[in-house]
Write a protein that holds these residues in place. Structure first.
Motif, PDB file in Angstrom:
ATOM      1  N   LYS A   1       1.147   4.140  -3.033  1.00 48.86           N
ATOM      2  CA  LYS A   1       0.869   5.560  -2.770  1.00 48.86           C
ATOM      3  C   LYS A   1       2.046   6.424  -3.194  1.00 48.86           C
ATOM      4  O   LYS A   1       1.885   7.507  -3.760  1.00 48.86           O
ATOM      5  CB  LYS A   1       0.567   5.759  -1.283  1.00 48.86           C
ATOM      6  CG  LYS A   1      -0.798   5.235  -0.862  1.00 48.86           C
ATOM      7  CD  LYS A   1      -1.031   5.456   0.635  1.00 48.86           C
ATOM      8  CE  LYS A   1      -2.397   4.921   1.052  1.00 48.86           C
ATOM      9  NZ  LYS A   1      -2.631   5.070   2.516  1.00 48.86           N
ATOM     10  N   GLU A   2       3.243   5.924  -2.941  1.00 49.41           N
ATOM     11  CA  GLU A   2       4.449   6.651  -3.357  1.00 49.41           C
ATOM     12  C   GLU A   2       4.539   6.716  -4.884  1.00 49.41           C
ATOM     13  O   GLU A   2       4.915   7.746  -5.447  1.00 49.41           O
ATOM     14  CB  GLU A   2       5.688   5.989  -2.774  1.00 49.41           C
ATOM     15  CG  GLU A   2       6.985   6.727  -3.086  1.00 49.41           C
ATOM     16  CD  GLU A   2       8.197   6.077  -2.450  1.00 49.41           C
ATOM     17  OE1 GLU A   2       9.322   6.513  -2.771  1.00 49.41           O
ATOM     18  OE2 GLU A   2       8.030   5.130  -1.650  1.00 49.41           O
TER      19      GLU A   2
ATOM     20  N   SER B   1       0.824  -1.207   0.000  1.00 45.30           N
ATOM     21  CA  SER B   1       0.000   0.000   0.000  1.00 45.30           C
ATOM     22  C   SER B   1       0.860   1.260   0.000  1.00 45.30           C
ATOM     23  O   SER B   1       0.616   2.199  -0.766  1.00 45.30           O
ATOM     24  CB  SER B   1      -0.913  -0.004   1.232  1.00 45.30           C
ATOM     25  OG  SER B   1      -1.720   1.152   1.252  1.00 45.30           O
ATOM     26  N   MET B   2       1.873   1.282   0.830  1.00 48.92           N
ATOM     27  CA  MET B   2       2.756   2.455   0.896  1.00 48.92           C
ATOM     28  C   MET B   2       3.515   2.649  -0.417  1.00 48.92           C
ATOM     29  O   MET B   2       3.673   3.778  -0.903  1.00 48.92           O
ATOM     30  CB  MET B   2       3.749   2.287   2.053  1.00 48.92           C
ATOM     31  CG  MET B   2       4.677   3.479   2.261  1.00 48.92           C
ATOM     32  SD  MET B   2       5.801   3.207   3.660  1.00 48.92           S
ATOM     33  CE  MET B   2       4.632   3.010   5.006  1.00 48.92           C
TER      34      MET B   2
END
Length: 306
Positions: A41-42, A37-38
């Motif tokens: 998003k990045e 997820s991170m």
């Protein structure tokens, strides 16, 4: 040159698109859901676009920008795999994964030798096949799920290149005891009053147009998208049919004999191709498949049985 993304981010993008959720993608990628997820998003922040629509308790879906990025991501990952494989193998080795689309009506003729003989030549190569309609195969090529696909040349839109791997002409099938079965060739005019069993797929629907080209109107008795139903009805004497790909056996699913005869009237040759996106540089794997198919299929179509 500094890139705004990493290959891991692209791998996560593809995994989420294929699996439909962050958790399933994480399992596939051997990572934690939080890391996936991170990372995504990045990736969105670095590219400056929203790639996904996230709804609570619902499958994650791609935006229009996400779908465009997904197609590019698949191609970049395929190219990276090709680079890694070519750097660690000899020039004659073919390795990695080759994803191939195949129009469903061509599948019985092409998939068995590809998965057997072609794949057998290259033990380090994994061949993945996607079967479907012409539109489904074109979509798979367009969004990068397939590098290359088997189609009829007439179905190709702009933006694709192709290599011809097989040619064939329409022909007639009749019950073995049909009066016309004693002839070496059949005139379309001799079929004018006969009922037509229409193979109801886009590649074969031009049977009616073929009759119209010589001033005849098709008397369609039955439509079926199942080729064995078509052949069985013909074998029972319920009608005749016009097909494109030549069946290697002269009996129906029920074991009844079928007569296949060339059409005496002029007909247009149909070309089966391997197609790919024009802006894509084919991998050595894809080139090897093209070479195999040309050698295997192009000059050796099955003969009609008399």
């Amino acid at each position: 040159m500094s890139f705004k993304f990493t290959l891991h981010q692209l791998e996560y993008l593809v995994a989420v698109a294929d699996e439909g959720s962050i958790s399933a993608a994480a399992t596939r990628a051997h990572a934690t859901a939080g890391a996936v997820s991170m990372s995504l998003k990045e990736l969105e922040q670095r590219l400056g676009v929203q790639l996904f629509i996230r709804r609570k308790a619902k499958a994650i879906t791609l935006t229009a920008a996400g779908n465009r990025t997904l197609a590019d991501a698949r191609r970049i990952l395929a190219a990276a795999e090709e680079l890694q494989g070519s750097a660690s193998t000899t020039q004659n080795d073919i390795a990695g994964t080759l994803s191939v689309g195949c129009y469903s009506t061509l599948a019985p003729f092409l998939i068995p030798p590809v998965l057997d003989e072609f794949a057998g030549k290259y033990p380090a190569l994994t061949v993945q096949m996607i079967e479907g309609s012409a539109d489904a195969v074109l979509d798979a090529i367009g969004d990068g799920r397939c590098e290359i696909g088997f189609l009829y040349k007439q179905d190709l839109p702009a933006g694709l290149e192709c290599a011809v791997i097989r040619t064939s002409k329409p022909y007639v099938i009749l019950a073995d005891d049909h009066p016309l079965a004693v002839q070496r060739e059949v005139k379309l005019a001799d079929l004018a009053d006969e009922p037509l069993i229409m193979f109801d797929v886009p590649s074969a629907r031009n049977a009616a147009q073929l009759l119209e080209s010589v001033g005849l109107t098709a008397r369609i008795r039955h439509f079926s998208s199942n080729i064995e139903v078509v052949r069985s009805l013909v074998a029972r004497g319920i009608g005749y049919s016009i097909l494109v790909q030549q069946w290697p056996i002269d009996v129906s699913y029920e074991g009844l004999p079928i007569a296949a005869r060339p059409i005496e009237d002029p007909t247009t040759e149909r070309e089966v191709v391997l197609a790919w996106m024009s802006d894509t540089r084919l991998t050595r794997r894809a080139h090897a498949l093209i070479d195999f198919c040309r050698l295997t299929f192009l000059d050796d179509p099955p003969d009609l049985v008399f």
